[in-house]
Design a protein around this motif. Structure first.
Motif: not given
Length: 297
Positions: A135-136, A138-141
């Motif tokens: 999840g982290v 994904n948030s950072l691309g």
């Protein structure tokens, strides 16, 4: 009265440690269940000699499971010792005793969690769909990682999970030893102008040497035993990870579950016990050569 106090522990060892040694004969038999009971099953089972040991170590996985078991335990012993002693020293320097008790409880708690629960905790972090780490990412691309399919990450993951669970418990042993050190030694060192680091180096660590030696010798005796829950529950028995997570204990369990060969399982247990006993005796002999007072016996 002293002998009566020892009696419960002596009976426990007699019934659960010494009498079961008679069952090691199963390692040399093709064990088959007999309707007349356990002892009849042992007596009537076919004697096969070293065949169970040959089956255990003639497979292609023999090198992998032995290598994994040894290397993981060496890392656990080395890092576990350093971190446990470091944590015990830090806790002993906390002046607020109530706060120290809170820290001790927090670090001691993971030891009481079963590996099943720890496995689910780990899965909540590493799940490919809803895991916290992905999840982290994904948030950072960053593309998500399929943790349970890529074996290269798991040596580090298993070491970190083991240390998180075990270091707090082991530190309590060293902390108890530190609390037993004569306070006048530290007072004399302070009068001489010794800093806190000098006191730790000149007083605390030398006084911990006997218990460190004993704990290390006992750990060496179990170097051929792997924590089954750690290597089976935490990786969730993923077949793609067997190259780095398969150890003697998990291999025997899977073989027993698949073939039902109890004799092979007994052979593996006997092999681990004999090697562990030999290592303890050898290590203790070496310690006695250098420092007789710090040896186990």
């Amino acid at each position: 009265m002293m002998l009566l106090m020892v009696l419960p522990g002596a009976l426990w060892f007699l019934f659960f440690s010494y009498l079961p040694m008679l069952g090691t004969v199963i390692a040399f038999k093709e064990y088959r269940f007999d309707r007349d009971g356990f002892w009849a099953s042992i007596v009537n089972s076919k004697w096969v000699g070293w065949q169970n040991f040959k089956f255990l170590f003639s497979t292609n996985d023999a090198y992998i499971i032995t290598r994994n078991t040894l290397l993981y335990n060496i890392v656990f012993i080395f890092l576990g010792l350093i971190l446990s002693v470091l944590l015990a020293v830090i806790l002993s320097e906390i002046t607020n005793k109530r706060l120290s008790k809170v820290y001790q409880t927090g670090m001691f708690l993971p030891y009481f969690l079963s590996w099943v629960i720890v496995g689910y905790f780990t899965f909540s972090f590493l799940s490919s769909d809803r895991g916290l780490l992905n999840g982290v990412f994904n948030s950072l691309g960053i593309p998500p990682i399929q943790w349970y399919s890529e074996s290269k990450y798991w040596p580090l993951i298993l070491v970190l999970v083991y240390l998180w669970k075990a270091v707090g418990y082991n530190s309590v042993v060293y902390l108890a030893s530190i609390m037993g050190i004569d306070k006048s030694l530290y007072e004399a060192a302070m009068i001489d102008g010794a800093s806190k680091m000098q006191q730790i180096r000149a007083i605390t660590l030398p006084m911990l040497k006997p218990i460190i030696t004993i704990m290390t010798l006992l750990a060496i005796g179990k170097i051929f035993y792997a924590d089954f829950g750690l290597f089976y529950q935490v990786p969730r028995d993923s077949g793609t990870l067997y190259g780095v997570t398969n150890v003697i204990d998990t291999y025997v369990y899977r073989g027993l579950k698949t073939t039902g060969e109890i004799g092979m399982s007994a052979a593996a247990g006997l092999y681990q016990s004999v090697v562990g006993f030999t290592l303890v005796m050898t290590s203790n002999y070496i310690v006695r050569k250098f420092d007789k007072d710090n040896a186990l016996f």
